[in-house]
Design a protein around this motif. Structure first.
Motif, short mmCIF file in Angstrom:
data_model
loop_
_atom_site.label_atom_id
_atom_site.label_comp_id
_atom_site.label_asym_id
_atom_site.label_seq_id
_atom_site.Cartn_x
_atom_site.Cartn_y
_atom_site.Cartn_z
N UNK A 1 -44.69 48.87 -10.18
CA UNK A 1 -43.73 49.20 -11.23
C UNK A 1 -42.61 50.10 -10.73
N UNK A 2 -41.42 49.91 -11.33
CA UNK A 2 -40.28 50.76 -11.02
C UNK A 2 -40.45 52.13 -11.66
N UNK A 3 -39.56 53.06 -11.30
CA UNK A 3 -39.68 54.43 -11.81
C UNK A 3 -39.46 54.47 -13.31
N UNK A 4 -40.02 55.47 -13.96
CA UNK A 4 -39.96 55.59 -15.41
C UNK A 4 -38.60 56.05 -15.89
N UNK A 5 -38.31 55.78 -17.15
CA UNK A 5 -37.06 56.21 -17.74
C UNK A 5 -37.07 57.71 -18.05
N UNK A 6 -35.89 58.29 -18.15
CA UNK A 6 -35.76 59.72 -18.41
C UNK A 6 -36.39 60.11 -19.74
N UNK A 7 -36.27 59.24 -20.74
CA UNK A 7 -36.78 59.56 -22.07
C UNK A 7 -38.01 58.75 -22.45
N UNK A 8 -38.05 57.48 -22.09
CA UNK A 8 -39.20 56.65 -22.47
C UNK A 8 -40.47 57.04 -21.73
N UNK A 9 -40.32 57.50 -20.48
CA UNK A 9 -41.45 58.02 -19.70
C UNK A 9 -42.57 57.00 -19.51
N UNK A 10 -42.20 55.73 -19.35
CA UNK A 10 -43.19 54.68 -19.09
C UNK A 10 -42.83 54.00 -17.79
N UNK A 11 -43.67 54.11 -16.80
CA UNK A 11 -43.38 53.52 -15.50
C UNK A 11 -43.28 52.01 -15.63
N UNK A 12 -42.22 51.44 -15.07
CA UNK A 12 -42.03 50.00 -15.15
C UNK A 12 -41.30 49.55 -16.40
N UNK A 13 -40.82 50.50 -17.21
CA UNK A 13 -40.15 50.17 -18.47
C UNK A 13 -38.90 51.03 -18.64
N UNK A 14 -37.81 50.41 -19.06
CA UNK A 14 -36.59 51.15 -19.39
C UNK A 14 -36.10 50.70 -20.75
N UNK A 15 -35.83 51.64 -21.64
CA UNK A 15 -35.17 51.33 -22.91
C UNK A 15 -33.76 50.84 -22.62
N UNK A 16 -33.18 50.11 -23.57
CA UNK A 16 -31.83 49.62 -23.35
C UNK A 16 -30.84 50.76 -23.14
N UNK A 17 -31.01 51.85 -23.88
CA UNK A 17 -30.09 52.97 -23.73
C UNK A 17 -30.25 53.68 -22.38
N UNK A 18 -31.39 53.50 -21.73
CA UNK A 18 -31.58 54.02 -20.38
C UNK A 18 -31.03 53.05 -19.34
N UNK A 19 -31.09 51.77 -19.66
CA UNK A 19 -30.63 50.74 -18.73
C UNK A 19 -29.11 50.77 -18.57
#
Length: 233
Positions: A116-134
């Protein structure tokens, strides 16, 4: 018809073998609608060493013919479900993988990956990015990040597979790992909503609303994926 003003729905996961668990002709009349979770066909959790499109609308050559939204919709309709009871799932997030130095430089999936890719700054789920983080990681005139840390966005003119973004590993910079992301954006949500309309489906269902861009950080539009889907139904 029930008189208690309540609805009964069914959610169908993408990796469940529907042919083994659902008797559609007997089940469909008992529910008000069926939400098809037509995404997460491939995730870094279930496919650690291969990065690929996570939510394709149509079949991809040389892939599992059942791992796409159209295949699921077609199966339910062909087995007796009223199309108006079906809702097409649209994610508001992307699934990411870490690329290795052995991954092809083209970025075209499938790619050799390392989990999995690194986690998002706010979502904090490894392998997942919210659209606003993307959107803040993708190359654009408004992104102030260092170019080496941004992702190159690749769209899909065929409107079949989806958008992805990637960054190749930096061999001379250990801290700059490669990154590959399959994600939903307003443009792809629009053609999925148009597909649902053309098929006569009941509508679409967003999963989940909190991962859309509620503040308008991407382009000034609040909830852009939701708005795009709604405008194309």
């Amino acid at each position: 018809m029930r008189t208690d003003s309540k609805l009964l729905s069914l959610g169908v996961l993408p990796h469940v073998n529907a042919t083994a668990y659902y008797d559609v002709r007997n089940l469909a009349p008992q529910v008000d609608f069926v939400n098809l979770w037509t995404f997460d066909f491939r995730t870094p959790k279930r496919s650690k060493v291969q990065a690929d499109y996570s939510a394709p609308l149509y079949y991809m050559y040389d892939r599992n013919p059942q791992q796409n939204a159209d295949a699921h919709v077609t199966w339910w309709i062909s087995n007796g479900c009223d199309p108006s009871k079906l809702n097409l799932g649209i994610p508001t997030f992307g699934r990411s993988w870490e690329l290795t130095t052995e991954s092809p430089i083209s970025g075209v999936p499938p790619l050799l990956a390392d989990g999995a890719g690194d986690e998002g700054t706010y979502s904090k789920i490894k392998g997942t990015l919210a659209y606003y983080e993307t959107c803040t990681r993708v190359v654009s005139p408004t992104n102030a990040r260092a170019p080496s840390t941004l992702l190159r966005r690749v769209t899909d003119p065929t409107k079949r597979l989806g958008t992805y973004a990637y960054r190749l590993p930096q061999k001379d910079k250990d801290e700059e790992e490669g990154f590959w992301l399959s994600y939903e954006e307003p443009e792809t949500a629009a053609y999925k909503a148009a597909y649902a309309k053309a098929k006569g489906l009941g509508g679409v269902v967003l999963v989940d609303l909190s991962l859309d861009d509620a503040r308008g950080a991407c382009d000034g539009t609040k909830f852009p994926i939701l708005r795009s889907a709604k405008m194309n139904l």
